[in-house]
Motif scaffolding. Structure first.
Motif, PDB file in Angstrom:
ATOM      1  N   GLY A 205      31.930  62.162  44.214  1.00 54.61           N
ATOM      2  CA  GLY A 205      30.744  61.731  45.372  1.00 54.61           C
ATOM      3  C   GLY A 205      30.424  62.279  46.151  1.00 54.61           C
ATOM      4  N   ARG A 206      29.527  63.597  44.493  1.00 53.41           N
ATOM      5  CA  ARG A 206      28.228  64.965  45.833  1.00 53.41           C
ATOM      6  C   ARG A 206      27.186  64.202  44.689  1.00 53.41           C
ATOM      7  N   ALA A 207      26.604  63.508  44.693  1.00 54.28           N
ATOM      8  CA  ALA A 207      24.982  62.957  44.115  1.00 54.28           C
ATOM      9  C   ALA A 207      24.472  61.587  44.703  1.00 54.28           C
ATOM     10  N   GLY A 208      23.567  61.651  45.509  1.00 51.94           N
ATOM     11  CA  GLY A 208      23.101  60.785  46.300  1.00 51.94           C
ATOM     12  C   GLY A 208      21.663  60.788  45.870  1.00 51.94           C
ATOM     13  N   THR A 209      21.118  59.219  46.503  1.00 52.01           N
ATOM     14  CA  THR A 209      19.563  59.134  46.293  1.00 52.01           C
ATOM     15  C   THR A 209      18.567  58.943  47.101  1.00 52.01           C
ATOM     16  N   VAL A 210      17.102  59.281  46.626  1.00 50.86           N
ATOM     17  CA  VAL A 210      16.157  59.060  47.941  1.00 50.86           C
ATOM     18  C   VAL A 210      15.486  57.934  46.998  1.00 50.86           C
ATOM     19  N   ASP A 211      15.610  56.850  47.761  1.00 48.95           N
ATOM     20  CA  ASP A 211      14.641  55.664  47.443  1.00 48.95           C
ATOM     21  C   ASP A 211      13.070  55.982  47.780  1.00 48.95           C
ATOM     22  N   VAL A 212      11.985  56.078  46.682  1.00 47.37           N
ATOM     23  CA  VAL A 212      11.035  56.150  46.326  1.00 47.37           C
ATOM     24  C   VAL A 212       9.713  55.387  47.271  1.00 47.37           C
ATOM     25  N   GLY A 213      10.097  54.390  46.638  1.00 39.82           N
ATOM     26  CA  GLY A 213       9.764  53.132  47.988  1.00 39.82           C
ATOM     27  C   GLY A 213       8.167  52.607  46.898  1.00 39.82           C
ATOM     28  N   ASP A 214       7.335  52.585  47.520  1.00 44.07           N
ATOM     29  CA  ASP A 214       6.077  52.264  47.357  1.00 44.07           C
ATOM     30  C   ASP A 214       5.229  54.215  46.681  1.00 44.07           C
ATOM     31  N   ALA A 215       6.297  55.121  46.287  1.00 43.01           N
ATOM     32  CA  ALA A 215       5.722  55.849  46.240  1.00 43.01           C
ATOM     33  C   ALA A 215       5.363  56.130  44.878  1.00 43.01           C
ATOM     34  N   ARG A 216       4.263  56.706  44.130  1.00 45.47           N
ATOM     35  CA  ARG A 216       4.202  56.151  42.633  1.00 45.47           C
ATOM     36  C   ARG A 216       4.621  57.111  41.884  1.00 45.47           C
ATOM     37  N   TRP A 217       4.495  57.367  40.269  1.00 51.68           N
ATOM     38  CA  TRP A 217       5.317  58.051  40.095  1.00 51.68           C
ATOM     39  C   TRP A 217       5.473  57.956  38.244  1.00 51.68           C
ATOM     40  N   ILE A 218       5.129  58.481  37.658  1.00 59.54           N
ATOM     41  CA  ILE A 218       5.182  58.502  35.838  1.00 59.54           C
ATOM     42  C   ILE A 218       5.512  59.267  35.102  1.00 59.54           C
ATOM     43  N   ASP A 219       6.668  58.487  34.131  1.00 58.00           N
ATOM     44  CA  ASP A 219       6.416  59.860  32.653  1.00 58.00           C
ATOM     45  C   ASP A 219       5.404  60.112  32.227  1.00 58.00           C
ATOM     46  N   VAL A 220       5.203  61.415  31.915  1.00 61.93           N
ATOM     47  CA  VAL A 220       4.211  61.362  30.576  1.00 61.93           C
ATOM     48  C   VAL A 220       4.640  61.443  29.476  1.00 61.93           C
ATOM     49  N   ASP A 221       5.232  60.682  28.644  1.00 62.94           N
ATOM     50  CA  ASP A 221       5.667  61.043  27.446  1.00 62.94           C
ATOM     51  C   ASP A 221       5.637  60.423  26.040  1.00 62.94           C
ATOM     52  N   SER A 222       4.515  59.657  25.951  1.00 63.61           N
ATOM     53  CA  SER A 222       4.324  59.316  24.648  1.00 63.61           C
ATOM     54  C   SER A 222       2.688  58.702  25.087  1.00 63.61           C
ATOM     55  N   PRO A 223       2.039  58.344  23.780  1.00 65.15           N
ATOM     56  CA  PRO A 223       0.313  58.715  24.252  1.00 65.15           C
ATOM     57  C   PRO A 223       0.153  56.949  24.575  1.00 65.15           C
ATOM     58  N   ALA A 224       0.955  56.254  25.083  1.00 65.87           N
ATOM     59  CA  ALA A 224       0.322  54.824  25.888  1.00 65.87           C
ATOM     60  C   ALA A 224       0.533  55.279  27.302  1.00 65.87           C
ATOM     61  N   MET A 225       1.533  56.358  27.933  1.00 63.26           N
ATOM     62  CA  MET A 225       1.699  56.691  29.120  1.00 63.26           C
ATOM     63  C   MET A 225       0.999  57.776  29.430  1.00 63.26           C
ATOM     64  N   LEU A 226       1.126  58.561  28.469  1.00 64.36           N
ATOM     65  CA  LEU A 226      -0.649  59.400  28.940  1.00 64.36           C
ATOM     66  C   LEU A 226      -1.937  58.646  29.195  1.00 64.36           C
ATOM     67  N   GLU A 227      -2.550  57.405  28.850  1.00 66.48           N
ATOM     68  CA  GLU A 227      -3.301  57.297  28.444  1.00 66.48           C
ATOM     69  C   GLU A 227      -3.567  56.315  30.007  1.00 66.48           C
ATOM     70  N   LEU A 228      -2.364  56.180  30.833  1.00 67.36           N
ATOM     71  CA  LEU A 228      -2.137  55.727  32.140  1.00 67.36           C
ATOM     72  C   LEU A 228      -2.251  56.813  33.000  1.00 67.36           C
ATOM     73  N   ALA A 229      -1.507  57.869  32.917  1.00 71.21           N
ATOM     74  CA  ALA A 229      -1.253  59.183  33.662  1.00 71.21           C
ATOM     75  C   ALA A 229      -3.100  59.409  33.571  1.00 71.21           C
ATOM     76  N   GLU A 230      -3.938  59.743  32.993  1.00 70.20           N
ATOM     77  CA  GLU A 230      -5.339  59.267  33.482  1.00 70.20           C
ATOM     78  C   GLU A 230      -5.827  58.647  34.624  1.00 70.20           C
ATOM     79  N   ALA A 231      -4.942  57.678  34.071  1.00 70.08           N
ATOM     80  CA  ALA A 231      -5.764  56.092  35.789  1.00 70.08           C
ATOM     81  C   ALA A 231      -5.013  57.081  37.146  1.00 70.08           C
ATOM     82  N   PHE A 232      -3.687  57.299  36.688  1.00 74.63           N
ATOM     83  CA  PHE A 232      -3.014  58.333  37.985  1.00 74.63           C
ATOM     84  C   PHE A 232      -3.535  58.978  38.867  1.00 74.63           C
ATOM     85  N   VAL A 233      -3.796  59.610  37.747  1.00 70.48           N
ATOM     86  CA  VAL A 233      -4.973  61.847  38.349  1.00 70.48           C
ATOM     87  C   VAL A 233      -5.906  61.128  39.211  1.00 70.48           C
ATOM     88  N   ALA A 234      -6.891  60.239  38.331  1.00 68.83           N
ATOM     89  CA  ALA A 234      -8.115  60.005  38.775  1.00 68.83           C
ATOM     90  C   ALA A 234      -8.186  58.710  40.437  1.00 68.83           C
TER      91      ALA A 234
END
Length: 234
Positions: A205-234
């Motif tokens: 019972g010692r692990a809680g959560t915070v909802d990110v709501g509409d805040a964005r995030w991305i896991d850059v873990d593959s070539p496809a996600m890296l391509e999306l990350a370019e647009a994310f930082v732009a």
């Protein structure tokens, strides 16, 4: 506000593009520099990076970045970077006191998520979760899934759990209990992953959560996600 960033792993899925995932350019800037800048914008005042694979190159970047950003940045090398990522948490948290932010070196995020975690500081370890399971920046097959109770407590966490209603964003507000839980997992014969440690905290019972709501995030873990990350930082 200390921030621990895990950057020790091999980054297998990006090996064809970069020899070091943390140093992979995104919009012409190394991935880990994006992470550090966003953590600082959200409220982190000191950074500790756990290094391993290509440690010398990563540490050289950090040394220069510390001067450019006028931000305290240190690092700790993990003895065996092939071990599960919880061992990186153990290495890095050993030089920190009290609560700390915890981030992956390959997750980009809106600084607002960091602010929300810090605002909820106090009590158990918190994980920022995304309840949007079909977002365009999400690789659901690779994502760590989370089952969250109505009151925000974590019930289950892992890549292969059958029932889930949220996604792990890779951003935490950790207490010293997290490292204690990971040590207990290893002592009991487990691998010592971060998710295993969180599952142990959830059971207590010692692990809680915070909802990110509409805040964005991305896991850059593959070539496809890296391509999306370019647009994310732009």
């Amino acid at each position: 506000m200390n921030c621990l960033i895990l950057a020790a792993g091999l980054g297998t899925r990006l090996r064809g593009i970069s020899d070091s995932k943390p140093l992979t350019p995104v919009g012409g800037v190394p991935l880990i520099e994006h992470v550090i800048r966003r953590a600082a914008e959200g409220g982190a005042t000191r950074i500790v990076v756990v290094t391993g694979h290509e440690a010398e190159r990563v540490e050289a970047l950090l040394a220069g970045l510390q001067l450019r950003l006028a931000l305290p940045i240190g690092w700790e090398r993990v003895a065996d970077w092939n071990l599960p990522n919880g061992h990186s948490v153990l290495a890095g948290s050993s030089v920190l006191k009290g609560d700390y932010l915890l981030s992956m070196s390959d997750h980009l995020f809106d600084p607002e998520i960091v602010r929300r975690l810090i605002a909820r500081r106090g009590g158990g370890t918190l994980l920022a979760v995304d309840r949007n399971l079909t977002g365009p920046l999400l690789d659901i097959d690779d994502a760590t899934k989370v089952e969250v109770a109505d009151d925000g407590r974590i019930l289950a966490i892992g890549k292969t759990i059958a029932r889930y209603n949220a996604i792990d964003t890779g951003l935490f507000l950790a207490t010293p209990e997290l490292a204690e839980a990971i040590r207990a997992v290893v002592a009991a014969g487990g691998g010592g992953s971060l998710s295993e440690g969180m599952q142990r905290l959830a059971a207590a019972g010692r692990a809680g959560t915070v909802d990110v709501g509409d805040a964005r995030w991305i896991d850059v873990d593959s070539p496809a996600m890296l391509e999306l990350a370019e647009a994310f930082v732009a």
